[in-house]
Design a protein around this motif. Structure first.
Motif, PDB file in Angstrom:
ATOM      1  N   ASN A  36       9.523  18.242 -31.793  1.00 23.16           N
ATOM      2  CA  ASN A  36       9.919  17.676 -33.081  1.00 23.16           C
ATOM      3  C   ASN A  36       9.721  18.616 -34.257  1.00 23.16           C
ATOM      4  O   ASN A  36       9.522  18.160 -35.377  1.00 23.16           O
ATOM      5  N   MET A  37       9.805  19.919 -34.026  1.00 24.05           N
ATOM      6  CA  MET A  37       9.549  20.872 -35.104  1.00 24.05           C
ATOM      7  C   MET A  37      10.472  20.645 -36.299  1.00 24.05           C
ATOM      8  O   MET A  37      10.048  20.633 -37.461  1.00 24.05           O
ATOM      9  N   GLU A  38      11.768  20.473 -36.011  1.00 17.40           N
ATOM     10  CA  GLU A  38      12.715  20.241 -37.100  1.00 17.40           C
ATOM     11  C   GLU A  38      12.449  18.917 -37.804  1.00 17.40           C
ATOM     12  O   GLU A  38      12.639  18.807 -39.018  1.00 17.40           O
ATOM     13  N   ASP A  39      12.007  17.914 -37.036  1.00 18.36           N
ATOM     14  CA  ASP A  39      11.688  16.630 -37.664  1.00 18.36           C
ATOM     15  C   ASP A  39      10.554  16.782 -38.666  1.00 18.36           C
ATOM     16  O   ASP A  39      10.545  16.128 -39.720  1.00 18.36           O
TER      17      ASP A  39
ATOM     18  N   ASN B 185      13.930  16.366 -20.458  1.00 21.15           N
ATOM     19  CA  ASN B 185      12.985  16.880 -21.445  1.00 21.15           C
ATOM     20  C   ASN B 185      12.003  15.784 -21.836  1.00 21.15           C
ATOM     21  O   ASN B 185      12.400  14.731 -22.332  1.00 21.15           O
ATOM     22  N   LEU B 186      10.721  16.012 -21.566  1.00 12.32           N
ATOM     23  CA  LEU B 186       9.692  15.042 -21.925  1.00 12.32           C
ATOM     24  C   LEU B 186       9.551  14.951 -23.441  1.00 12.32           C
ATOM     25  O   LEU B 186       9.343  13.878 -23.997  1.00 12.32           O
ATOM     26  N   GLY B 187       9.681  16.092 -24.115  1.00 11.78           N
ATOM     27  CA  GLY B 187       9.659  16.102 -25.579  1.00 11.78           C
ATOM     28  C   GLY B 187       8.328  15.838 -26.231  1.00 11.78           C
ATOM     29  O   GLY B 187       8.291  15.232 -27.313  1.00 11.78           O
ATOM     30  N   PRO B 188       7.187  16.273 -25.655  1.00 14.65           N
ATOM     31  CA  PRO B 188       5.919  16.057 -26.332  1.00 14.65           C
ATOM     32  C   PRO B 188       5.819  16.936 -27.567  1.00 14.65           C
ATOM     33  O   PRO B 188       6.547  17.935 -27.686  1.00 14.65           O
TER      34      PRO B 188
ATOM     35  N   ARG C 298      -4.053   6.401 -24.155  1.00 17.60           N
ATOM     36  CA  ARG C 298      -4.725   6.877 -25.346  1.00 17.60           C
ATOM     37  C   ARG C 298      -4.266   8.243 -25.868  1.00 17.60           C
ATOM     38  O   ARG C 298      -4.023   8.381 -27.062  1.00 17.60           O
ATOM     39  N   PRO C 299      -4.171   9.287 -25.051  1.00 13.52           N
ATOM     40  CA  PRO C 299      -3.787  10.576 -25.637  1.00 13.52           C
ATOM     41  C   PRO C 299      -2.408  10.500 -26.289  1.00 13.52           C
ATOM     42  O   PRO C 299      -1.501   9.836 -25.791  1.00 13.52           O
ATOM     43  N   LEU C 300      -2.251  11.213 -27.402  1.00 14.17           N
ATOM     44  CA  LEU C 300      -0.977  11.228 -28.115  1.00 14.17           C
ATOM     45  C   LEU C 300      -0.046  12.260 -27.477  1.00 14.17           C
ATOM     46  O   LEU C 300      -0.367  13.445 -27.442  1.00 14.17           O
ATOM     47  N   LEU C 301       1.090  11.812 -26.982  1.00 17.19           N
ATOM     48  CA  LEU C 301       2.098  12.730 -26.463  1.00 17.19           C
ATOM     49  C   LEU C 301       3.049  13.147 -27.576  1.00 17.19           C
ATOM     50  O   LEU C 301       3.298  14.329 -27.784  1.00 17.19           O
TER      51      LEU C 301
END
Length: 904
Positions: free
Chosen positions: A202-205, A427-430, A613-616
């Protein structure tokens, strides 16, 4: 008497005829030269070729599509032959890519590509690959060297530009001194950095959010990034959580959370639940550890403790960027745009994939079926290269019998099957990249109240036809200052620079993973291989001939001390730094043999954060494709057993997931004029988007106009809507608030528009746009007349010189679908309806009989323009057809039309 030429003509016309004859003769001569030049580089596919360095003979069988199946006695011979074959068909593509990944395009094309090189050199892809190569496994390095040896043997045998490919002959006109260097193992490793870049998250986001914040309050910016609709669009993993420091699919959700599972849109029982109280498949009742919870040969990468507040999900602070930060972010956005897309379009629009697997309980054969179609840019040639790699006898030292899709330039198979298992990727997209705003002054930057010296390195970029350019790359502890690609840091108070921290800028083991996947024979070995696949993080689906199916989320995913990765963060405080260790592999979501008998991934959310719990990440695709596939599977399973034809039909599904929400809203507003007839075409429309559909043409035009009218006046250019399914969710929610400020057109004075005003205007403007292009007869409109694909060569296809582009580009093709239909043919609403991303290949693996598997590539096996296999698969692809995917020796040999023997 002999008649003199042209004697019958009146004298004024004789010189014209003579001139035309000369031109015709010259044209024929030039055509002959062109044909000779083109055909000279075509590969030898029959007979015998000596390949020094082989230890034994190698056979290469090619079918009529030119797809090679390679047979050897040793792994080194196998991969050496693969390097030779890749070079035969695709060396220009390989050479171009390595110039991309090393930031050396300007050596080929001059100053026109200087910004591209500066961006790559700033990130230092090649330097990371240099650190990575010596850390790879010993056998991996042997295979990389063998592959390079095969490439270089071909290169030595083809010393002239016209021997290698037409592209080199064209390049010689501009850059006559260029001569390709020998291939190296490092060239192969560096290519995977390009893959990681194109499949980043999500770099562009992050940048878009921050730039939007310069014009809008935070609350209005956050409206544009709604939460994932977990209650209506199912995540991939619906059962399990972390227990005893590892993910355990046996752990059910607490009773209070079961409402989140929702129901599917067709009323069937949701995935991952049972209605009869039985134990789901793949779980145990005796307290033993289920298969696959720990991959063989791996250990947990650390420990975590259970906390009441989910780790890493602290709401992230965001303040309006100051002048210096806004300028730096704008420069950073331009730098990101300057990075050439090797697998994605320049704007990354439509990047995604579908993959799903169905267990034998639902299939006609009684064994699993696996489907995969990665959505990437529409390149010529396709990014994929189909190949079979077969050890004649499977032994510990030669363990490969694999068929699938490879990357030219990289040994092995990326997606495919061997004799025991099959696998697919999406693409998992984490969130694996963060942008840190930095306070830089001179050669120092601020960190935790102290001035720290910037790390610096010097890069020299050679430029064809020009002077060498020197680039000074500066980095903080968080990474390189990417804004400096487009200019120096400007003195200002507060933040004035942007550093990029990205997991792929750390050496990894993905190359090791390729060979481990290719030789894996069961779920445990597959998971052990997946543990090595650190970047880019992918959703891996699995099936085997024993009847098991599974899912694994791999990847190096950072743990943040604070924040959720959605906004650029201050680097000078140290609060948002990454922890040393990523999420441990054993804690990443995984499942085997789920109770409902299928697994679907389509870039949708992996798992609900209320159970994990962990943030992906918080920036998933919004599940329209995945839920449509789930619904179709439920419908087909209810009818009877699923087969490969069923799987193919689902891949071809063109349903628009927003239609059932937006069409009723369009029908409600008052409307007059010629647009009334066009709107009436939507009344009984089923949402399908075939090439002959008039409603699809009008609906997509309305969608484009609606987005532009609603948001373009509010947002900076870089943050305006392109039309993906995030905007489906945004519009769906705005339709419920007719007076929301986004509906108001800020360019009109003394008037405040509401929802109905904008919807009316969108209906009218869409009619005008389509009628201007296709005529006023609404019944004659066709989606395929607007939605077309031109296969564009990744290097010379955008040269701006029409005759050169005509040599290498093909099309256009009418194509069905749209970005967030299962048949995902993406387009950008800010521009037009031209297709920018596509299912770059399609594959269906039948684990009941591997020879009944099917596949198709976007273009063809060959990278040589005018070769019979340059784009022979494209018309079949456009029609949704597939080719046989043979892998057994008898069927491979029977289908072969060419046989080449390589000898020592």
């Amino acid at each position: 008497m002999r008649l003199r030429p042209y004697a019958w003509m009146p004298w004024p016309f004789r010189w014209v005829a003579r001139a035309l004859t000369v031109v015709l003769v010259l044209a024929l001569v030039l055509a002959g030269v062109l044909v000779y030049t083109v055909r000279r580089s075509f590969p030898q596919v029959d007979g015998a070729v000596r390949l020094p360095g082989l230890t034994g003979n190698v056979e290469i069988y090619r079918d009529k599509a030119g797809i090679p199946q390679i047979y050897a006695d040793t792994a080194e011979d196998l991969f050496m032959a693969q390097g030779f074959v890749h070079a035969q068909d695709r060396f220009w593509e390989m050479d171009f890519r390595r110039h991309v990944t090393s930031g050396r395009l300007s050596e080929l094309f001059g100053k026109a590509t200087l910004d591209n090189d500066k961006a790559i050199r700033t990130m230092g892809w090649r330097k990371v690959a240099e650190q990575e190569l010596p850390e790879l496994g010993e056998s991996t390095r042997r295979y990389l060297d063998a592959y390079a040896k095969g490439v270089n043997t071909w290169l030595q045998a083809n010393p002239n530009a016209s021997d290698r490919s037409l592209e080199y002959s064209v390049l010689k006109v501009q850059n006559g001194s260029y001569k390709p260097e020998p291939w190296t193992a490092l060239d192969s490793v560096a290519w995977l950095k390009a893959m990681a870049w194109d499949l980043r998250s999500n770099m562009e986001d992050e940048i878009d959010r921050a730039l939007a914040l310069t014009k809008l309050p935070r609350a209005r910016v956050e409206q544009l990034y709604p939460d994932y609709p977990y209650d209506s669009h199912m995540p991939i993993v619906t059962q399990g959580t972390i227990a005893n420091d590892r993910f355990d699919q046996r752990d059910r959700l607490p009773a209070r959370d079961t409402s989140m599972r929702g129901t599917t849109t067709d009323g069937t029982t949701p995935r991952g639940t049972t209605t009869d109280g039985t134990t789901p498949r793949g779980t145990t009742t005796d307290g033993t550890t289920p298969r696959g919870t720990t991959p063989r040969g791996t250990t947990p990468h650390g420990t975590t403790t259970r906390k009441t507040t989910p780790r890493g999900t602290t709401p992230q602070e965001a303040t309006t960027p100051g002048q210096g930060a806004a300028r730096a972010l704008a420069q950073a956005a331009k730098a990101l745009d300057a990075v050439p897309g090797t697998m994605s379009a320049a704007d990354r629009e439509g990047i995604g994939s579908n993959s799903w697997v169905v267990s034998g309980e639902h299939t006609a054969s009684g064994k699993p079926l696996l489907a995969n179609d990665p959505h990437l840019s529409a390149q010529m040639p396709s990014v994929w290269y189909q190949v079979g790699l077969h050890c004649r006898k499977i032994t510990e030292s030669c363990a490969y019998d694999v068929t699938g899709f490879s990357f030219s330039g990289v040994p092995g198979v990326i997606i495919g099957h061997n004799g025991k298992i099959a696998w697919g990727f999406t693409n998992l997209g984490p969130d694996v990249a963060d942008l840190f705003l930095e306070r830089v002054k001179g050669d120092m930057y601020l960190y935790k109240g102290e001035s720290v010296k910037l790390e610096t390195r010097r890069e020299e970029i050679k430029v064809a036809g020009g002077a060498t350019v020197t680039l000074n790359v500066r980095s903080t502890r968080h990474g390189p200052l990417i804004n400096e690609v487009m200019g120096d840091v400007k003195p200002s108070d507060g933040a004035n620079a942007v550093a990029l921290q990205w997991t792929a800028l750390t050496p990894g083991t993905t190359v090791d993973a390729i060979f481990a996947l290719n030789s894996a024979t069961d779920w445990q070995e597959f998971r052990a291989a997946a543990a090595l696949f650190d970047v880019p993080a992918q959703n891996l689906v699995y099936a085997d001939t024993e009847g098991h199916i599974g899912y694994q989320a791999p990847g190096r995913i950072p743990v943040r001390q604070k924040g959720d990765g959605t906004w650029p963060v201050p680097g000078w405080t140290g609060e948002y730094d990454w922890r040393t260790a990523p999420i441990p592999y054993d804690q990443l979501p995984s499942m085997e043999d789920p109770s409902d008998g299928y697994i679907v991934t389509a870039n949708n959310a992996v798992i609900d954060p209320r159970q994990y719990r962990p943030l992906l990440t918080k920036d998933w695709a919004y599940g329209y494709r995945s839920q449509r596939i789930i619904d179709r599977l439920n419908q087909e399973i209810a009818k009877g057993k699923v087969d490969a034809t069923t799987m193919s039909k689902i891949q071809q599904d063109t349903q628009n997931g927003l239609a059932k929400t937006l069409v009723p809203a369009l029908m409600r507003v008052p409307l007059a004029g010629p647009a009334v007839q066009a709107r009436q075409s939507l009344k009984d429309w089923d949402g399908s988007q075939g090439v002959d559909s008039a409603p699809a043409a009008y609906f997509n035009a309305v969608w484009r106009q609606l987005l532009k009218l609603t948001f373009d006046d509010d947002l900076p250019a870089g943050a305006r809507p392109s039309g993906g399914d995030r905007w489906y969710e945004v519009i769906k929610r705005l339709l419920e608030t007719p007076d929301d400020p986004y509906w108001d057109d800020t360019t009109t004075k003394g008037r405040t528009e509401t929802r109905d005003d904008i919807v009316q205007q969108a209906l009218a403007s869409a009619y005008q746009e389509v009628s201007d292009r296709l005529g006023t007869d609404v019944t004659a409109w066709r989606w395929g007349d607007l939605h077309q694909l031109t296969l564009t060569n990744g290097s010379l296809g955008t040269s701006g010189i029409a005759p050169i582009e005509a040599l290498f580009n093909r099309g256009p093709f009418e194509v069905p679908g749209s970005k967030d239909a299962p048949n995902a043919t993406g387009w950008n609403a800010q521009r037009d309806y031209a297709v920018t991303s596509v299912p770059s290949m399609r594959m269906i693996i039948d684990l009941g009989d591997l020879d009944k598997s099917e596949w198709i590539n976007l273009t063809g096996a060959s990278g040589h323009a005018f070769h019979d296999n340059y784009w022979d698969q494209a018309p079949l692809w456009a029609k949704g057809q597939l080719l046989p995917m043979y892998s057994r020796p008898a069927t491979v040999k029977k289908a072969a039309v060419h046989t080449l023997r390589l000898t020592p």
